[in-house]
Design a protein around this motif. Sequence first.
Motif, short mmCIF file in Angstrom:
data_model
loop_
_atom_site.label_atom_id
_atom_site.label_comp_id
_atom_site.label_asym_id
_atom_site.label_seq_id
_atom_site.Cartn_x
_atom_site.Cartn_y
_atom_site.Cartn_z
N SER A 312 1.01 -34.24 -14.50
CA SER A 312 2.13 -35.07 -14.06
C SER A 312 3.16 -35.24 -15.16
N GLN A 314 7.08 -37.61 -16.01
CA GLN A 314 7.61 -38.96 -15.80
C GLN A 314 7.94 -39.25 -14.34
N THR A 317 5.33 -40.91 -12.11
CA THR A 317 4.76 -42.21 -12.49
C THR A 317 4.34 -43.02 -11.26
N TYR A 321 0.59 -44.44 -10.12
CA TYR A 321 0.32 -45.86 -9.81
C TYR A 321 -0.29 -46.00 -8.41
N LYS A 341 7.52 -49.63 -15.85
CA LYS A 341 7.89 -48.53 -16.74
C LYS A 341 9.26 -47.97 -16.34
N ILE A 343 11.71 -44.79 -16.24
CA ILE A 343 11.55 -43.33 -16.25
C ILE A 343 12.90 -42.64 -16.10
#
Length: 347
Positions: A312, A314, A317, A321, A341, A343
Amino acid sequence: MKMYAESGDLVNGWYAAGLSSSFKKGTPHRIEIFEIPLIIWRKDDGCIAVLLDKCNHRNVPLSEGKIVNNCVVCPYHGWTYDETGQCTMIPSEGPHSERIPNKKVKSYPVTEEKGLVWVWMGKENEINKKPFPMPTMAEKGWNHYFMVTHFENGVTDLVENFMDVPHTIFVHKGWFRDRKQIRITAKVERTDDSVLVTYDQSNDSIGFNGWLVNPKNLPMKHTDKFYMPNNTRVDYIFGEEERGFIITSTCTPVKPFSTMVYTLISYKFGWLTPVAKFGLHWYTKKVIMQDVWIMRLHGENMKSFGQSDYRSTQCDTMHLYIESLRKAAASQEENPKPITKDIEFWV
Ligand code: FES
Ligand SMILES: [Fe+2]
């Protein structure tokens, strides 16, 4: 049934069984959720009944039988069950109702909301939430319609697809978003039961006729949200809600690589809303079938290789999750901690 046993807390949810309009009085339907066959029928009072699709006598599917006086009659020997799963009549026992074994066929809690029939798949005494709120049904200026789509893949990879921006320039090239190498930044937040992505993307645009979606070139607000265990909502809002396009999906797992997806398309295009209606059905069908195609290929490869082995970056992300929340629920582990976060990626 193996899927149900392996799904842990993921079963604790209201799962869409079909559009309300598809259940007519007196007609039995068979559906499957988490590999569990269910019979559904609408009674004369308009309420829906849901039972395990298995006769207590010799386990024949009740859904092949008939509905008589709001009860289902098994097609094999005519054992008859009411909506609670209680056997009310065994033809071979004549008048001896006392000979009816007292075991009920399992019944499932059911409700109807926002155009869908929802079945609670968890323990009956653990109903702790409402069906997912499908949006903007009542607000002025908004129109909506449902799409019902069968995908040959599982819920986790499907909700990721629905929240995925980078694929749009490949799978939906020329249809939804074209490749321009624009830098996009976003905030990704994971809570206890959701993953929320807010894009800073005011200069991005999405497909089909800019003049229809956004003729005044108003800044676009784009958010993607995932709500446990199986729902996504993608909002494109232009200006201060002058116009908008919202795609809300709720996924119903049928088997490990088979999922029914109920997609509510909500749109508000000002005075062009009635015009939009015709093209929009055709357009959204075209786009969703592109996703059906890529998700089928993905699913087939997952079957060949037996398990996922993902790398993976960015832009994945939100997917990581989502995977972490669904995995924790499936294995009944503690939720991962909330996290936020920032990104960046390019489309
Ligand atoms: S199997 Fe249903 S009545 Fe015999
Ligand atoms: Fe897509």
